[in-house]
Design a protein around this motif. Structure first.
Motif, mmCIF file in Angstrom:
data_model
loop_
_atom_site.group_PDB
_atom_site.id
_atom_site.type_symbol
_atom_site.label_atom_id
_atom_site.label_comp_id
_atom_site.label_asym_id
_atom_site.label_seq_id
_atom_site.Cartn_x
_atom_site.Cartn_y
_atom_site.Cartn_z
ATOM 1 N N ALA A 48 0.858 -1.183 0.000
ATOM 2 C CA ALA A 48 0.000 0.000 0.000
ATOM 3 C C ALA A 48 0.896 1.235 0.000
ATOM 4 N N PRO A 58 -8.050 -2.915 2.993
ATOM 5 C CA PRO A 58 -7.969 -1.467 2.742
ATOM 6 C C PRO A 58 -8.686 -0.597 3.779
ATOM 7 N N GLU A 59 -9.905 -0.937 4.153
ATOM 8 C CA GLU A 59 -10.634 -0.088 5.110
ATOM 9 C C GLU A 59 -10.059 -0.198 6.516
ATOM 10 N N LEU A 97 -7.182 2.102 6.390
ATOM 11 C CA LEU A 97 -7.701 3.472 6.480
ATOM 12 C C LEU A 97 -8.017 3.830 7.930
ATOM 13 N N LEU A 128 -4.514 7.118 1.722
ATOM 14 C CA LEU A 128 -4.253 5.824 1.101
ATOM 15 C C LEU A 128 -4.324 6.038 -0.409
ATOM 16 N N TYR A 168 -3.425 0.552 -3.167
ATOM 17 C CA TYR A 168 -3.428 -0.685 -2.405
ATOM 18 C C TYR A 168 -3.303 -1.813 -3.415
ATOM 19 N N LEU A 206 -13.867 5.201 0.821
ATOM 20 C CA LEU A 206 -12.531 5.050 0.267
ATOM 21 C C LEU A 206 -12.560 4.886 -1.249
ATOM 22 N N VAL A 233 -9.726 4.010 -4.237
ATOM 23 C CA VAL A 233 -8.364 3.585 -4.540
ATOM 24 C C VAL A 233 -8.336 3.170 -6.000
#
Length: 170
Positions: free
Chosen positions: A9, A72-73, A76, A104, A107, A117, A119
């Motif tokens: 990431a 990912p979360e 975050l 972020l 990822y 989020l 990404v």
């Protein structure tokens, strides 16, 4: 839910309040301390003019690469906890001054759009203070849907961005 694979990431760091160099340097150490996460890369520190209201101090920015097994979360959540520990207050003012901002950026090769989020980070392509530090440490990295970091950085004018040295990592 099953095991999360290890992912790389990329995090954008920025600060323009309360000794920004120290804020970013400390945050790099704190990124390395996130559970199930390891700091792989840290760019030099860069000074940049503010993106938002012009009546604020310049920013200190950097980019970090993390190896993580966090989703990912969850990553975050960890980033926002570090921001809060640095006194970050979310007032709703967009691009205003802040003690610490952690974004972020990427990822792995994930493309994700949720309520919380996005990404790759939606502003990545236009932000010299992200692309140039990222090109320093990962020029061949491919941003999903956009291309190689080095090419993106070459297409993004530096606009007052200047390298100011390395972070004091412990």
């Amino acid at each position: 839910m099953g095991e999360i694979d290890t992912a790389t990431a990329w995090i954008g760091l920025g600060s323009n309040l309360d000794d920004p160099v120290a804020q970013v340097s400390r945050a790099l150490d704190e990124l390395d301390a996130i559970e199930a996460t390891y700091l792989l890369h840290a760019s030099s520190l860069y000074a940049s003019p503010p993106m938002g209201p012009p009546d604020q101090p310049e920013y200190v920015n950097a980019v970090a690469g993390l190896l993580t097994t966090l989703a990912p979360e969850a990553l975050l959540d960890a980033l926002q906890a570090i921001e809060q520990a640095h006194g970050r207050v979310r007032t709703g003012e967009r691009w205003g001054p802040r003690t610490l901002d952690l974004d972020l950026l990427l990822y792995a090769d994930l493309q994700l759009e949720t309520a919380r989020l996005s990404v790759p980070h939606p502003g990545l392509r236009q932000r010299a203070f992200v692309l140039h530090p990222l090109a320093e440490v990962a020029p061949e990295l491919v941003v999903p849907g956009l291309g190689r970091v080095l090419e993106l950085a070459r297409a993004c004018p530096a606009d007052g961005l200047r390298c100011i040295g390395r972070a004091g990592l412990s």
